[in-house]
Enzyme design. Structure first.
Site, PDB file in Angstrom:
ATOM      1  N   LYS B  76       0.835  -1.199   0.000  1.00  0.00           N
ATOM      2  CA  LYS B  76       0.000   0.000   0.000  1.00  0.00           C
ATOM      3  C   LYS B  76       0.874   1.256   0.000  1.00  0.00           C
ATOM      4  O   LYS B  76       1.893   1.302   0.689  1.00  0.00           O
ATOM      5  CB  LYS B  76      -0.882  -0.038   1.260  1.00  0.00           C
ATOM      6  CG  LYS B  76      -1.920   1.073   1.361  1.00  0.00           C
ATOM      7  CD  LYS B  76      -2.775   0.884   2.622  1.00  0.00           C
ATOM      8  CE  LYS B  76      -3.919   1.868   2.696  1.00  0.00           C
ATOM      9  NZ  LYS B  76      -4.772   1.635   3.894  1.00  0.00           N
ATOM     10  N   SER B 151      -9.847   1.403   2.909  1.00  0.00           N
ATOM     11  CA  SER B 151      -8.957   2.197   2.076  1.00  0.00           C
ATOM     12  C   SER B 151      -7.897   1.385   1.338  1.00  0.00           C
ATOM     13  O   SER B 151      -7.344   1.866   0.357  1.00  0.00           O
ATOM     14  CB  SER B 151      -8.276   3.256   2.933  1.00  0.00           C
ATOM     15  OG  SER B 151      -7.372   2.661   3.838  1.00  0.00           O
ATOM     16  N   SER B 175     -10.019  -0.853   7.121  1.00  0.00           N
ATOM     17  CA  SER B 175      -9.376  -0.677   5.811  1.00  0.00           C
ATOM     18  C   SER B 175      -8.599  -1.870   5.282  1.00  0.00           C
ATOM     19  O   SER B 175      -8.171  -1.859   4.125  1.00  0.00           O
ATOM     20  CB  SER B 175      -8.447   0.535   5.839  1.00  0.00           C
ATOM     21  OG  SER B 175      -9.189   1.715   5.766  1.00  0.00           O
TER      22      SER B 175
END
Lengths: 95, 485
Positions: B76, B151, B175
Site C-alpha cells: 500500500k 482504504s 481498511s
C-alpha cells in the site's frame, strides 16, 4: 445543534484550509448530516465513565535524551518545495 | 510455469525452495500480469527495474532460510519506502520521496522479499471504496463496475487479480478487512502495537495498524510473522517475544468457545449475510468449537465514536502538511497564512478536508467536552464490552461487512452511508483488538462475502488457528475471470 456557514468558515480558518464559496453549501449539508449521526452518543449517560486515552496497558516509553542520528540536513531538505542551501524558504513573514 | 501467479504465497515459496521456479521468472510473471491489468488502476508506482535486480541477486545467492526469500511484493502506498515515491493517495504528497524505510516494510525486506510497486489507496486511508484517491478509483477484479473496498483497495484488487503474491495494508476502521471481504481474500488487523507504525503515513494514531492481506490463512500467518515485532521507534510498540505464527499454525480448535454477539444483526442487512453467518457458525461447531451467545451492548455507538476520535486525530496529524518542509505548495497567496490555506485546499481532496474540519471542530474551544471527551468515554464502554465477553469466550464471530462490494459511485454523495460500511469493523479498532476477515461465500450476484473473527489482545495465533480450521471446512474458492487482460 446545527452548523451554519459562518461557523464552518471559522473552523476552516482554524484548520488553515481555504474553502471555495461555491462549495460551502454542500459542505454545510454534509457536515450537518455527519454531526446528526455523531450526536447519537448523547443518548448515553457517561457521567461516571473514565475517558479512554490509551488502549495499551503500558505507559509510553521514554528513552535517554541523547543524539542518536543527525548530520542529515540534506536528506531533510530534499523534499522541500522551496529551499536555499541550508533553509526552508517561506513567503516573507516580517516586513 | 504460466500459472505460478495463481498460487498462494506458501506454494510459491515452496516452488522457489525446490527450484521449480527462479525468483526472476516469478518476478517477470508478476510484471506481465501488472502490465496487462492497467484497467484496474491498482498501482500508483511500479519498481520493476529494482525488483528484477533484486530477483537476480536472490537467484545468484539464494537464502531459503528466510521467511520470504525471493518473493516480490507490492505494498500500500501509505508505507514510506526509501527513494521510492510515497503518496498516501494524495496530491499533497504527489512528489514526496522518503529518505527512509518504514519499519514494517524493512522487516519484509529483511526476510528476503523485495518491492514490486506501490498500491493505490483512499487519500490518507480515508475512505471505504478507494474512490477518494487523487490517482483515481481502483476497480474490483470481481466486476468492472465494482469498488474493491477501501482504504486498502489497491492492495485487495492487486492481490485478487494475481498482481502480487501477498500484500500489506493498514486498518484504522476496517481498511484491511472490508476490502478483503469485497474481493474474497484474507485480511488481518493485528492488535494495536504489534506492528510498528513508524514510517507509515499517519491517519489516526490511536487506531492505525498495519497488517497482512493474503490468499490463504497460512499465507497470512507467514506475512504477520515477517512484518510484526517490537520497534524502538514507535512509542506504542509492544515489547514482547517474537511469535512464530506460521510454525505454530494448527487447525485443531476443539473445545474453543466462540461468542456470537446479538448486536451484529443490523436493520436492512441482506438475508444472505445472515445466512452466511449461520453457515460460519455451523462450520466452527462442526470443527469442534462451542458457540456461546454474547452481548456487546454499545456496538451501535462505535461508528459515531469513531467519527469523532479518528477525525480529531487526523486533524492533528495532517497539520504537518503546510507546503514548507515537503509535499505540494500552492503558488497562490500573498502571505504565509494564505500560502498554507491554498496549499491545503488544493492539496487535499474533499473527504480529507471534511474530516479535518470535523476534527478541528470537535477539538475546538467550547466543544471538546461535548464531543471528544464524550467519545473517549464511550470508547471505554466499547472496550469494556469486549473485556467482559472475553472472560467467557476465546473469540467472536461476526460478519465482516453489512453488504458485498457496491457499485462505483453508488455512495459517494452520502458520506454517512459510506461510513456505515465499517459498522462491524470499527469496534475492533476502538478496542485495539486483532481481527481476521475470511472469505466465506458468495451472495446471489456472485460477489464475495466475508466473516470476521475477533480475538483478545495479542491472541493472533488463536484467531489464525480458528481461521485455518474454518478455511479447510468452508471450501471457498476465489475464481475470478480475468476480464481485464
Amino acid at each position: 445543534m446545527s452548523l451554519d456557514k459562518e461557523k464552518i468558515k471559522h473552523v476552516a480558518k482554524l484548520a488553515r484550509i481555504s474553502v471555495d464559496e461555491a462549495k460551502v453549501d454542500s459542505l454545510t449539508k454534509d457536515l450537518n448530516s455527519i454531526f446528526k449521526f455523531i450526536e447519537q452518543l448523547n443518548e448515553l449517560n457517561t457521567d461516571k465513565v473514565e475517558p479512554l486515552t490509551s488502549i495499551l496497558n503500558q505507559s509510553l516509553r521514554s528513552r535517554k535524551d541523547e543524539i542518536i542520528d543527525g548530520k542529515i540536513r540534506e536528506k531533510i531538505l530534499k523534499n522541500s518545495p522551496k529551499k536555499n542551501e541550508e533553509f526552508f524558504v517561506v513567503p516573507k513573514v516580517v516586513e | 510455469m504460466s500459472n505460478i501467479t495463481n498460487q498462494s504465497l506458501s506454494e510459491i515459496l515452496e516452488s522457489i525452495k525446490s527450484k521449480k521456479i527462479s525468483s526472476l521468472e516469478l518476478t517477470q510473471s508478476y510484471i506481465k500480469n501488472i502490465e496487462n491489468a492497467k484497467k484496474l488502476n491498482a498501482f500508483v508506482t511500479t519498481t520493476f527495474d529494482q525488483a528484477l535486480e533484486n530477483a537476480k541477486k536472490f537467484d545468484n545467492k539464494p537464502n531459503n532460510g528466510q521467511l520470504l526469500g525471493g518473493v516480490p511484493l507490492a505494498v500500500k502506498d501509505l508505507f514510506c519506502t526509501e527513494n521510492v515515491k510515497t503518496t498516501a493517495g494524495s496530491n499533497i504528497l504527489n512528489n514526496f520521496v522518503p529518505s527512509y524505510e518504514s519499519t514494517v516494510t524493512k522487516n519484509l525486506w529483511n526476510n528476503g522479499a523485495f518491492l514490486l510497486g506501490k498500491l493505490n489507496c483512499d487519500e490518507f486511508a480515508m475512505g471505504s471504496s478507494n474512490e477518494t484517491s487523487f490517482f483515481g478509483n481502483v476497480i474490483n477484479p470481481i466486476g468492472d463496475h465494482l469498488v474493491p473496498g477501501g482504504s486498502s483497495g489497491g492492495s485487495s484488487s492487486a492481490l485478487a487479480a494475481d498482481l502480487t503474491p501477498a500484500t500489506i495494508g493498514t486498518d484504522t476502521g476496517g481498511s484491511i478487512r472490508q476490502p478483503a471481504s469485497f474481493t474474497g481474500t484474507v485480511g488481518l488487523k493485528p492488535t494495536y502495537g504489534l506492528c510498528s507504525r513508524w514510517g507509515i503515513v499517519a491517519f489516526a494514531s490511536s487506531l492505525d495498524q498495519a497488517g497482512p492481506m493474503t490468499k490463504t490463512v497460512n499465507d497470512c500467518s507467514i506475512m504477520l510473522e515477517a512484518m510484526s515485532g517490537f520497534d524502538e521507534k514507535d512509542s506504542t510498540s509492544i515489547n514482547k517475544k517474537k511469535e512464530l505464527y506460521s510454525k505454530n499454525l494448527k487447525d485443531n480448535i476443539k473445545g474453543l468457545k466462540i461468542g456470537i454477539p446479538k448486536e451484529y444483526r443490523v436493520d436492512n442487512m441482506p438475508k444472505e449475510i445472515d445466512e452466511l453467518w449461520e453457515k460460519g457458525k455451523k462450520i466452527l461447531k462442526d470443527s469442534g468449537a462451542q458457540l456461546i451467545d454474547i452481548s456487546l451492548p454499545h456496538t451501535k455507538y462505535a461508528l459515531p465514536t469513531y467519527y469523532i476520535v479518528a477525525p480529531a486525530e487526523a486533524s492533528s496529524n495532517l497539520a504537518r502538511y503546510d507546503g514548507v518542509r515537503y509535499g505540494y505548495r500552492s503558488q497562490k497567496g500573498k502571505d504565509l497564512i494564505e500560502m498554507y490555506e491554498n496549499t491545503r485546499s488544493e492539496g487535499f481532496g474533499d473527504e480529507v478536508k471534511r474530516r479535518i474540519l470535523i476534527g478541528t471542530y470537535v477539538l475546538s474551544s467550547g466543544y471538546y467536552d461535548a464531543y471528544y471527551l464524550k467519545a473517549q468515554k464511550v470508547r471505554q464502554l466499547i472496550k469494556k464490552d469486549f473485556d467482559d465477553s472475553f472472560t467467557k469466550v476465546d473469540a467472536i464471530l461476526t460478519p465482516s461487512t453489512p453488504s458485498s462490494a457496491f457499485k462505483i459511485g453508488e455512495k459517494t454523495n452520502d458520506p454517512v452511508s459510506m461510513y456505515l460500511n465499517d459498522i462491524f469493523t470499527v469496534p475492533v479498532n476502538l478496542a485495539g483488538l486483532p481481527a481476521l476477515s475470511l472469505p466465506a461465500g458468495l451472495d446471489k450476484q456472485g460477489y464475495p462475502l466475508g466473516l470476521q473473527l475477533i480475538g483478545k489482545a495479542l491472541d493472533e495465533q488463536k484467531i489464525l488457528n480458528i481461521g485455518y480450521a474454518f478455511e479447510k471446512n468452508c471450501g471457498y474458492k476465489n475464481e475470478i475471470k480475468k476480464w481485464w487482460s
